[in-house]
Write a protein that holds these residues in place. Sequence first.
Motif, PDB file in Angstrom:
ATOM      1  N   VAL A  31       0.844  -1.125  -0.052  1.00 15.94           N
ATOM      2  CA  VAL A  31       0.030   0.097   0.010  1.00 15.94           C
ATOM      3  C   VAL A  31       0.901   1.201  -0.030  1.00 15.94           C
ATOM      4  O   VAL A  31       1.994   1.197   0.464  1.00 15.94           O
ATOM      5  CB  VAL A  31      -1.068  -0.050   1.214  1.00 15.94           C
ATOM      6  CG1 VAL A  31      -1.880   0.964   1.165  1.00 15.94           C
ATOM      7  CG2 VAL A  31      -1.724  -1.292   1.337  1.00 15.94           C
ATOM      8  N   GLY A  32       0.370   2.136  -0.536  1.00 14.12           N
ATOM      9  CA  GLY A  32       0.957   3.560  -0.690  1.00 14.12           C
ATOM     10  C   GLY A  32       2.321   3.532  -1.312  1.00 14.12           C
ATOM     11  O   GLY A  32       3.459   4.081  -1.025  1.00 14.12           O
ATOM     12  N   VAL A  33       2.375   3.135  -2.814  1.00 17.90           N
ATOM     13  CA  VAL A  33       3.512   2.997  -3.395  1.00 17.90           C
ATOM     14  C   VAL A  33       3.738   4.100  -4.353  1.00 17.90           C
ATOM     15  O   VAL A  33       5.021   4.371  -4.790  1.00 17.90           O
ATOM     16  CB  VAL A  33       3.568   1.518  -4.364  1.00 17.90           C
ATOM     17  CG1 VAL A  33       3.762   0.578  -3.427  1.00 17.90           C
ATOM     18  CG2 VAL A  33       2.267   1.305  -5.139  1.00 17.90           C
ATOM     19  N   LEU A  34       2.845   4.830  -4.619  1.00 13.94           N
ATOM     20  CA  LEU A  34       2.877   6.084  -5.304  1.00 13.94           C
ATOM     21  C   LEU A  34       2.647   7.534  -4.684  1.00 13.94           C
ATOM     22  O   LEU A  34       1.927   7.706  -3.794  1.00 13.94           O
ATOM     23  CB  LEU A  34       1.799   6.176  -6.420  1.00 13.94           C
ATOM     24  CG  LEU A  34       1.741   5.081  -7.437  1.00 13.94           C
ATOM     25  CD1 LEU A  34       0.383   5.160  -8.275  1.00 13.94           C
ATOM     26  CD2 LEU A  34       2.772   4.839  -8.257  1.00 13.94           C
ATOM     27  N   LYS A 235       1.554  -0.881   6.829  1.00 15.55           N
ATOM     28  CA  LYS A 235       2.019   0.382   6.497  1.00 15.55           C
ATOM     29  C   LYS A 235       2.220   1.381   7.945  1.00 15.55           C
ATOM     30  O   LYS A 235       3.017   1.982   8.056  1.00 15.55           O
ATOM     31  CB  LYS A 235       1.073   1.067   5.462  1.00 15.55           C
ATOM     32  CG  LYS A 235       1.661   2.326   4.903  1.00 15.55           C
ATOM     33  CD  LYS A 235       0.493   2.734   3.993  1.00 15.55           C
ATOM     34  CE  LYS A 235       1.058   4.370   3.913  1.00 15.55           C
ATOM     35  NZ  LYS A 235      -0.092   5.177   3.113  1.00 15.55           N
ATOM     36  N   TYR A 236       1.256   1.001   8.755  1.00 17.14           N
ATOM     37  CA  TYR A 236       0.984   1.788   9.979  1.00 17.14           C
ATOM     38  C   TYR A 236       1.769   1.075  11.063  1.00 17.14           C
ATOM     39  O   TYR A 236       2.343   1.726  11.921  1.00 17.14           O
ATOM     40  CB  TYR A 236      -0.254   2.249  10.270  1.00 17.14           C
ATOM     41  CG  TYR A 236      -1.206   3.078   9.098  1.00 17.14           C
ATOM     42  CD1 TYR A 236      -0.573   4.236   9.157  1.00 17.14           C
ATOM     43  CD2 TYR A 236      -1.745   2.674   8.442  1.00 17.14           C
ATOM     44  CE1 TYR A 236      -1.122   5.141   7.972  1.00 17.14           C
ATOM     45  CE2 TYR A 236      -2.072   3.267   7.138  1.00 17.14           C
ATOM     46  CZ  TYR A 236      -1.797   4.602   7.034  1.00 17.14           C
ATOM     47  OH  TYR A 236      -2.388   5.341   6.066  1.00 17.14           O
ATOM     48  N   MET A 237       1.746  -0.155  11.053  1.00 17.49           N
ATOM     49  CA  MET A 237       2.397  -0.967  12.140  1.00 17.49           C
ATOM     50  C   MET A 237       3.922  -0.622  12.164  1.00 17.49           C
ATOM     51  O   MET A 237       4.420  -0.499  13.164  1.00 17.49           O
ATOM     52  CB  MET A 237       2.146  -2.543  12.012  1.00 17.49           C
ATOM     53  CG  MET A 237       0.860  -2.916  12.450  1.00 17.49           C
ATOM     54  SD  MET A 237       0.618  -2.360  14.065  1.00 17.49           S
ATOM     55  CE  MET A 237      -0.779  -3.285  14.597  1.00 17.49           C
ATOM     56  N   THR A 238       4.594  -0.826  10.947  1.00 14.98           N
ATOM     57  CA  THR A 238       6.042  -0.475  11.030  1.00 14.98           C
ATOM     58  C   THR A 238       6.253   0.766  11.314  1.00 14.98           C
ATOM     59  O   THR A 238       7.264   0.904  12.184  1.00 14.98           O
ATOM     60  CB  THR A 238       6.468  -0.680   9.466  1.00 14.98           C
ATOM     61  OG1 THR A 238       5.664   0.094   8.650  1.00 14.98           O
ATOM     62  CG2 THR A 238       6.607  -1.953   8.852  1.00 14.98           C
TER      63      THR A 238
END
Lengths: 245, 236
Positions: A31-34, A235-238
């Motif tokens: 998720v969130g690659v761009l 994405k948010y855990m990291t």
Amino acid sequence: MSEKPEKLIDKKGIRLDGRKTDELRPLKLEVGVLGNADGSAYIEHGKNKIIVGVFGPREMHPKHLSQNDRMVLRCRYHMAPFSVQERKSPAPSRREVELSKVIREALEPSVFVDLYPRAGIDVFVEVLQADGGTRCAAITAASLAIADAGIPLRDLVVGCAAGKIDDTVVLDLYDAEDKLGAADVPVAIMPNLNAVTLLQMDGILTPAEFETAVSMAVEGCKKIYAIQKEALRTKYMTVKEEAEE
Amino acid sequence: MPTYFEKKQLVTPGELLAEGDYVAGENSYMEGNKIYAQRIGLADAENKKVNVVALRAFYVPKTGDIVIGTVIEVGFNGWTVDIKAPYTALLRASDVLSRPFKPQNDELSQVLNAGDLIVAKIASYDRAHDPQLTVGEPGLGKITRGQIMRVTPTKIPRVIGKKGSMISTIKQETGCQIILGVNGVVLVTGKNVEDEELAMMAIQKIEAESHTSGLTDRITQLLKEEKSKREEKKNE
């Protein structure tokens, strides 16, 4: 794929690519690659590689397409010229126009369109490499990208196909099985709400086979859903773990 | 009547949060007697109200909000302003000039031109009409100096902190003036570029780690460390 192999599935129930009848292809979601898009996602489903960018909600352009009572969802499915063995013309083909519509209609029930009237969302699906079942993979990734854009959703939409090769109903067809097999049934669902948003069939199935295929695809969807949710969480855990060290 | 989450648990859209005697609050919705999440965020229950603090969202205009926007078009009797919301906002010429506006006498592009940044207040907004802006209050109007940055609008409260604790820490440590647009655009104005960059770094850190605890302390520490590092460099 030059000649048709004699059998798509052997006596032990092992398919040409070594999978069992109810086995999914390996799956990777991000998720969130761009950076430029409001939301984005990337999926690798077997050999399929698809990237999705979402923009909006934003002012509709051209303005006359906006609706006074709801938000408009627009979707473009496009295959890169290098996504298949033989060069695909980059111009939108009949099939791509249809898939754009199908994907849009699969995603629309999940979005709260009545919250932001007159606005619009644009979903761009770019297939970098295709190997059968791109519409389902695209739906899975697109829903994730919409969630990443912060657009309120009823549930994530997840897609998976089942089909018939030789005389067996199997899960998640890849390109060769899709072309040489007897039937293909793509399904997209909202797992928590127990709602189907996409159901198509290409080929011939008996009613009993159709039912097995659908329930098989739904099981597949549920497995993918777990991975899909995890991708969004990761994405948010990291960030959280880094900060709490 | 159970709830299905722990306090501050990370939830995804569609996740079942509660069943029965509950009310859907922020970023959650009710279907039948079940409550589900609408956005990715942290779930929390307050009395009988289930809220999700969104980690990803966009700005939705609200009357009275202070926002920072970019002028995108000069029109006949006003400007169109991009406020990073689903709708573009309108700023009327009569509001800026604070006197009757005559198209013959006034050249609007000399007052505000496309590309100019403004601090403005939302004067009115509803579902059927685009938001209207006003700059007729002290502190509002064209931005002439400073630096602009963007954060996710949902994280603006986190940048402010409890009773403004976080933002006042940053202001104190860096000596910068900071205007937080509710739409997620932040204006940082300091004595020099280094101060501004320090403040922006701190805000960026808050945005990235907004859902973790003990953040104010970590930010204070970071600012102090960075400051002493810079002092050392100067002394060398």
